[in-house]
Design an enzyme around this catalytic site. Structure first.
Site, PDB file in Angstrom:
ATOM      1  N   GLU A 152      -6.600  -7.381  -0.747  1.00 30.95           N
ATOM      2  CA  GLU A 152      -7.106  -7.256   0.491  1.00 30.95           C
ATOM      3  C   GLU A 152      -8.547  -6.676   0.735  1.00 30.95           C
ATOM      4  O   GLU A 152      -8.993  -5.902  -0.319  1.00 30.95           O
ATOM      5  CB  GLU A 152      -6.119  -6.314   1.505  1.00 30.95           C
ATOM      6  N   GLU A 189       0.864  -1.276   0.056  1.00 25.57           N
ATOM      7  CA  GLU A 189       0.050  -0.085   0.099  1.00 25.57           C
ATOM      8  C   GLU A 189       1.055   1.326   0.112  1.00 25.57           C
ATOM      9  O   GLU A 189       0.888   1.985   0.949  1.00 25.57           O
ATOM     10  CB  GLU A 189      -0.839   0.042   1.020  1.00 25.57           C
TER      11      GLU A 189
END
Length: 668
Positions: free
Chosen positions: A309, A153
């Protein structure tokens, strides 16, 4: 590996982040056995393991990871092996405190969370590359490793750093972009407020200042900050390409994320992966999720992507963390498949007992196998295995939405006619109108090929380059339909207002000139008279001056702009000068009709989402019921892969119900 296959693992991927370093080794074998029971096919491993892999400057410890990869392979589970570079260990930070990032106010952020590094730091980049090299040397070709996962991320906590090293890197980036300081002075408009620079060495990042900072400097800073993080990714990708060729590489995106230009990033990835966390408390969360998933599919030209995710139930970081009701996790996962994903993964496998995310849900909750969450984990794993033939099939669209990160960044700079013109909020209603009509869309960069589309929508294109305007003109002249929203075509790539004002190089195509922007104050609205009724404009309106052969489609019905055009068209080019909210659908309907764009499945009840994926031998119709009641929907003859039953002519879907119907080409 087939170009449309994410990894060498057959079928659809299923699994999640596993953080076994948080647990005693006695738990590992139990985890692997439970993964098999749940139908897990791939596990993300090592995302936050830097301190475990390298406990000190002269120490390396891979033995534990050796055992884990062997355990996964023994159980037939593939690994998405992370490079573990998202969180530098304490010893590295103390040895090189300059790694820590600095805010615009000059505050150096401390160790104790994650992503605590300056993207431009040579010490960080060197240490990250060294760790990646050690991992690649040891595990390239390992039978368990099916995917490499760089970092985690990017930009989640630190999107920019204002330290001296970042300042030097910014100056290097500016030299490469402009060549001379004279060219920079022109681009930045430094004649204003005596901001002229005599050399690149005089330039600093846009730190906290007494008043508004030069807008083009801010725009270039946004570009640079995205590129600086991308250099970190490239730094590790080069190592993996050298030592582990043939195994795909990804880094997980964060849906439609403002800070990073994902068009540029996706070009560097072997496959796109995304982290998505729709809010179960938001009754419209599934519409926004669909938008994000369409973007992920679009970033690599329609190729399948990976949902890396999502939360099995509640997250831990909202003010109120509402869990997913029974069946919602399944419905939302199938939605990602419906919009092009070839894998469904989660954060995380086993719920943590300590740390900032100990209240985040997991595939294996705190209560263990007795929990509702575990039963859903096992049930969905079995269901996903029946959908394996979807892998590699594609969704396609006849409508494109133009998205340019330069335009997004520049639109939301300070000192504009209205701070209410924000890209995501402008986009939301346009996208929702198409979602409600079950019209699938792609996102497309305005400089890309537009040949695949019959309709292009530009809810806002504040920055418009002349060459991109020429592509839009050719698109319309070749038979395409363009609908452009307000405050578009305002500035060039340097944030300079186009000569003659908006809509700049689209003035002739659209047949209008903007005489003056007329923002609408908060809590106020302006009635707009449409062909089949009246709507309320909020947030934005414009004083338009049309030229010859321009049709007024809608006009302002009150206020200072009463009687002036609000929506115009010139042939196949439409201009919407105001923010119409959900009423934008009434403007888009005739455009869709004239262009021949049809719903995926017409006549569906409200709240039922329909998409189609196509493979070489069959098409797959997804029907997802986001409504609160059971519905009956028309379906083609075929087979519902979810239930295994034959279908047609109708099917009952309960609330949160879903069907995936394999049928012959030519059916809806």
């Amino acid at each position: 590996m087939h170009s449309d296959t994410l990894t060498r693992v057959p079928g659809l991927l299923y699994g999640g982040d596993w953080n076994p370093e948080q647990w005693p080794e006695s738990v590992w074998a139990e985890d692997a056995a439970l993964m098999r029971e749940a139908g897990v096919t791939m596990i993300t491993l090592g995302v936050f393991s830097w301190a475990r892999l390298r406990p000190g400057p002269g120490e390396w410890d891979f033995a534990w990871l050796d055992r884990l990869l062997a355990l996964l392979h023994e159980h037939g589970i593939a690994a998405d092996l992370a490079t573990a570079t998202a969180s530098p260990p304490a010893w590295l930070v103390r040895a090189h405190p300059e790694i820590l990032p600095v805010t615009a106010e000059g505050v150096r952020l401390e160790f104790g969370s994650r992503q605590h590094y300056c993207p431009s730091s040579p010490a960080y980049r060197s240490a990250a590359a060294e760790l990646t090299r050690k991992l690649a040397e040891r595990y390239a070709g390992h039978p368990a490793v099916a995917l490499w996962h760089i970092h985690n991320e990017y930009g989640d906590h630190v999107t920019e750093c204002f330290c001296e090293e970042s300042a030097a890197d910014f100056r290097r980036w500016l030299r490469a972009r402009y060549g001379t300081v004279e060219a920079l002075n022109h681009a930045w408009g430094t004649a204003f407020w005596a901001q002229r620079y005599g050399s690149f060495d005089e330039i600093e990042p846009p730190r906290a200042a007494p008043g508004p900072v030069n807008p083009t400097q801010n725009l270039d800073w946004r570009r640079f900050s995205s590129d600086a993080l991308l250099e970190c990714y490239r730094n590790e990708k080069a190592v993996l390409d050298e030592l582990a060729p043939g195994t795909p590489v990804t880094t997980n995106f964060m849906s439609m994320f403002k800070a990073l230009d994902y068009w540029t990033w996706a070009a560097e990835e072997d496959l796109v992966s995304d982290d998505a966390y729709p809010d179960p408390a938001d009754p419209r969360a599934h519409v926004n999720a669909a938008l994000n998933y369409d973007l992920m599919r679009s970033l690599k030209g329609g190729r399948p992507w990976l949902l890396m995710e999502q939360a099995p139930s509640a997250v831990s970081w909202r003010e109120v963390n509402v869990p997913k009701r029974p069946g919602l996790q399944r419905l939302w996962s199938l939605q990602a498949l419906a919009r092009g994903a070839d894998g469904i993964m989660y954060f995380q496998w086993r719920a943590s007992v300590a740390g900032a995310e100990k209240y985040h849900s997991a595939l294996l909750p705190h209560r263990g196998t007795a929990s509702r969450g575990w039963r859903e984990t096992v049930r969905f794993g079995a269901e996903l295995s029946r959908l394996g033939e979807l892998a590699g099939s594609r969704a396609s669209a006849g409508v494109g939405i133009l998205l340019d990160w330069d335009s997004w960044w520049a639109l939301e700079l300070d000192d504009h006619p209205s701070a209410r013109m924000r890209w995501r909020e402008l986009l939301a209603d346009w996208y929702a109108a198409l979602w409600e009509r079950n019209v699938t869309v792609d996102f497309v960069h305005p400089g890309a090929s537009l040949d695949a589309y019959r309709v292009l929508l530009a809810p806002n294109l504040y920055v418009l380059r002349a060459e991109h305007a020429a592509l839009l003109e050719r698109f319309v002249s070749d038979g395409g339909h363009l609908v452009c929203g307000g405050f578009s075509g305002v500035v060039d790539e340097h944030d300079h207002v186009h000569p003659g004002g908006a809509p700049g190089p689209l003035r002739e195509l659209l047949g209008v000139a903007v005489d003056e922007w007329w923002p609408i104050p908060d809590e106020e609205s302006v009635p707009v008279r449409l062909p089949d009724g009246e709507a309320e404009a909020t947030r934005w309106s414009e004083w338009l001056e049309p030229v010859d052969d321009v049709e007024t489609v809608a006009e302002y019905a009150a206020g200072e702009l009463k009687g002036l055009p609000a929506v115009t068209r010139r042939g196949r080019a439409w201009y919407v000068s105001c923010h119409l909210g959900p009423a934008i659908g009434a403007v888009l309907d005739p455009v869709l009709a004239e262009s021949g764009v049809r719903p995926v499945a017409p006549g569906l009840p409200v709240g039922v989402e329909a998409t189609v994926r196509r493979g070489p031998d069959a098409a797959y119709l997804f029907l997802l019921n986001h409504g609160e009641g059971a519905v009956s929907v028309p379906v083609p003859p075929g087979t519902d892969l979810v239930s295994g039953d034959p279908t047609g002519p109708s099917l009952s879907l309960p609330p949160s119900g879903a069907a995936v119907i394999r049928h012959a080409f030519g059916q809806p």
